[in-house]
Design a protein around this motif. Sequence first.
Motif, PDB file in Angstrom:
ATOM      1  N   GLN A   1       0.835  -1.202   0.000  1.00 20.17           N
ATOM      2  CA  GLN A   1       0.000   0.000   0.000  1.00 20.17           C
ATOM      3  C   GLN A   1       0.869   1.251   0.000  1.00 20.17           C
ATOM      4  N   ALA A   2       1.984   1.192   0.719  1.00 19.90           N
ATOM      5  CA  ALA A   2       2.889   2.343   0.773  1.00 19.90           C
ATOM      6  C   ALA A   2       3.469   2.652  -0.599  1.00 19.90           C
ATOM      7  N   ARG A   3       3.712   1.633  -1.406  1.00 23.58           N
ATOM      8  CA  ARG A   3       4.227   1.855  -2.758  1.00 23.58           C
ATOM      9  C   ARG A   3       3.193   2.583  -3.620  1.00 23.58           C
ATOM     10  N   ILE A   4       1.934   2.247  -3.435  1.00 19.89           N
ATOM     11  CA  ILE A   4       0.872   2.949  -4.158  1.00 19.89           C
ATOM     12  C   ILE A   4       0.794   4.392  -3.675  1.00 19.89           C
ATOM     13  N   ASP A   5       0.831   4.558  -2.354  1.00 15.51           N
ATOM     14  CA  ASP A   5       0.783   5.910  -1.785  1.00 15.51           C
ATOM     15  C   ASP A   5       1.964   6.755  -2.249  1.00 15.51           C
ATOM     16  N   GLU A   6       3.117   6.113  -2.423  1.00 24.24           N
ATOM     17  CA  GLU A   6       4.306   6.841  -2.858  1.00 24.24           C
ATOM     18  C   GLU A   6       4.034   7.563  -4.172  1.00 24.24           C
ATOM     19  N   TYR A   7       3.414   6.864  -5.119  1.00 29.27           N
ATOM     20  CA  TYR A   7       3.105   7.543  -6.387  1.00 29.27           C
ATOM     21  C   TYR A   7       1.986   8.564  -6.208  1.00 29.27           C
ATOM     22  N   LEU A   8       0.948   8.224  -5.446  1.00 32.39           N
ATOM     23  CA  LEU A   8      -0.182   9.135  -5.283  1.00 32.39           C
ATOM     24  C   LEU A   8       0.256  10.476  -4.695  1.00 32.39           C
ATOM     25  N   GLU A   9       1.278  10.456  -3.842  1.00 28.31           N
ATOM     26  CA  GLU A   9       1.808  11.697  -3.277  1.00 28.31           C
ATOM     27  C   GLU A   9       2.786  12.371  -4.247  1.00 28.31           C
ATOM     28  N   TYR A  10       3.561  11.573  -4.935  1.00 29.69           N
ATOM     29  CA  TYR A  10       4.576  12.082  -5.864  1.00 29.69           C
ATOM     30  C   TYR A  10       3.971  12.831  -7.052  1.00 29.69           C
ATOM     31  N   GLN A  11       2.846  12.347  -7.531  1.00 28.98           N
ATOM     32  CA  GLN A  11       2.347  12.798  -8.830  1.00 28.98           C
ATOM     33  C   GLN A  11       1.913  14.260  -8.889  1.00 28.98           C
ATOM     34  N   HIS A  12       1.520  14.843  -7.773  1.00 31.30           N
ATOM     35  CA  HIS A  12       0.934  16.185  -7.805  1.00 31.30           C
ATOM     36  C   HIS A  12       1.866  17.237  -8.411  1.00 31.30           C
ATOM     37  N   LEU A  13       3.120  17.246  -7.970  1.00 33.37           N
ATOM     38  CA  LEU A  13       4.070  18.260  -8.441  1.00 33.37           C
ATOM     39  C   LEU A  13       4.955  17.739  -9.563  1.00 33.37           C
ATOM     40  N   ASN A  14       4.692  16.547 -10.034  1.00 29.51           N
ATOM     41  CA  ASN A  14       5.528  15.956 -11.073  1.00 29.51           C
ATOM     42  C   ASN A  14       4.701  15.624 -12.316  1.00 29.51           C
ATOM     43  N   ILE A  15       4.205  14.420 -12.433  1.00 30.14           N
ATOM     44  CA  ILE A  15       3.447  14.055 -13.634  1.00 30.14           C
ATOM     45  C   ILE A  15       2.236  14.965 -13.818  1.00 30.14           C
ATOM     46  N   ARG A  16       1.409  15.100 -12.802  1.00 30.85           N
ATOM     47  CA  ARG A  16       0.215  15.949 -12.953  1.00 30.85           C
ATOM     48  C   ARG A  16       0.598  17.409 -13.157  1.00 30.85           C
ATOM     49  N   GLY A  17       1.503  17.901 -12.325  1.00 36.68           N
ATOM     50  CA  GLY A  17       1.859  19.313 -12.401  1.00 36.68           C
ATOM     51  C   GLY A  17       2.380  19.716 -13.764  1.00 36.68           C
ATOM     52  N   HIS A  18       3.336  18.958 -14.295  1.00 37.87           N
ATOM     53  CA  HIS A  18       3.969  19.341 -15.555  1.00 37.87           C
ATOM     54  C   HIS A  18       3.080  19.053 -16.772  1.00 37.87           C
ATOM     55  N   CYS A  19       2.426  17.899 -16.787  1.00 42.05           N
ATOM     56  CA  CYS A  19       1.564  17.571 -17.933  1.00 42.05           C
ATOM     57  C   CYS A  19       0.385  18.531 -18.022  1.00 42.05           C
ATOM     58  N   THR A  20      -0.195  18.876 -16.876  1.00 41.64           N
ATOM     59  CA  THR A  20      -1.343  19.780 -16.866  1.00 41.64           C
ATOM     60  C   THR A  20      -0.961  21.182 -17.315  1.00 41.64           C
ATOM     61  N   LEU A  21       0.150  21.680 -16.802  1.00 42.46           N
ATOM     62  CA  LEU A  21       0.556  23.049 -17.150  1.00 42.46           C
ATOM     63  C   LEU A  21       0.865  23.163 -18.641  1.00 42.46           C
ATOM     64  N   TYR A  22       1.543  22.165 -19.193  1.00 46.84           N
ATOM     65  CA  TYR A  22       1.844  22.173 -20.626  1.00 46.84           C
ATOM     66  C   TYR A  22       0.551  22.131 -21.442  1.00 46.84           C
ATOM     67  N   PHE A  23      -0.370  21.253 -21.063  1.00 46.59           N
ATOM     68  CA  PHE A  23      -1.641  21.133 -21.768  1.00 46.59           C
ATOM     69  C   PHE A  23      -2.419  22.446 -21.738  1.00 46.59           C
ATOM     70  N   ARG A  24      -2.442  23.073 -20.583  1.00 49.72           N
ATOM     71  CA  ARG A  24      -3.177  24.337 -20.456  1.00 49.72           C
ATOM     72  C   ARG A  24      -2.567  25.417 -21.340  1.00 49.72           C
ATOM     73  N   GLN A  25      -1.245  25.534 -21.321  1.00 49.48           N
ATOM     74  CA  GLN A  25      -0.579  26.599 -22.083  1.00 49.48           C
ATOM     75  C   GLN A  25      -0.606  26.328 -23.585  1.00 49.48           C
ATOM     76  N   LYS A  26      -0.470  25.075 -23.975  1.00 49.48           N
ATOM     77  CA  LYS A  26      -0.365  24.753 -25.395  1.00 49.48           C
ATOM     78  C   LYS A  26      -1.727  24.651 -26.067  1.00 49.48           C
ATOM     79  N   TRP A  27      -2.732  24.110 -25.346  1.00 46.78           N
ATOM     80  CA  TRP A  27      -4.011  23.819 -25.997  1.00 46.78           C
ATOM     81  C   TRP A  27      -5.207  24.528 -25.359  1.00 46.78           C
ATOM     82  N   LEU A  28      -5.372  24.400 -24.047  1.00 47.29           N
ATOM     83  CA  LEU A  28      -6.604  24.867 -23.415  1.00 47.29           C
ATOM     84  C   LEU A  28      -6.770  26.381 -23.487  1.00 47.29           C
TER      85      LEU A  28
END
Length: 229
Positions: free
Chosen positions: A93-120
């Motif tokens: 469960q901790a391994r799952i939580d590790e990603y769930l906490e990691y993703q906010h400022l990494n995968i989600r943060g960067h992919c979302t910001l790029y999508f917003r600036q480039k397309w949205l």
Amino acid sequence: MVLKYYFDLMSQPCRAVYIFLKVANIPFEPCTVALRKGEHRTEEFKQKLNKFQLVPFIHDGDFKLSESVAIFRYLTREYPVKDNWYPKDSKQQARIDEYLEYQHLNIRGHCTLYFRQKWLEPTITGKQPDPKKLKILEGNVVNALDKFQEFFLADTPFINSQTVSFADILAACEIEQPRMAGFEPRDGRPRLKEWIERVRTECNPYYDEAHVVLYKRVEKAKQSAQARL
């Protein structure tokens, strides 16, 4: 009283929770919220539905809850969910939580910001993004995806695990998003490409169902790019 789920499938976390509800066979009443129409911005929405004025959120009887990760953890406690989605074993469960906490400022943060600036934002305002700023944002996405492949997919078919979990659904939905802006995250990343296909296979037909609009916009973007050649 059946659980009510409020969502817009243009939203990455909304798609993730939608797919999870479906694959986990949790009964729910779908309540769509059209973000593009600003349905979430009214005072009535804030007072009666969700104080944060964001999606996704649920109403489970008198209980109201926002935030995709919080919703997911709540559902695993309240409903009979297969162990692979959020293992009871503490270390797994901790391994799952590790990603769930990691993703906010990494995968989600960067992919979302790029999508917003480039397309949205260009789609909404008609103004083209600053090329220099966009190049920096794209570099951040590239770096985040490379690290994701290295950190979470190095030795296992799913995120630090042999079986699919909610972390995989959430990550896949986020990584799909920049495709609408013409960025293909699979290119040059064979492990990531194979992983996304495994997640899709494990979660279908609901994965494709949740991504119908995204797939259409990705195809439209490809056609527009080809027409410019």
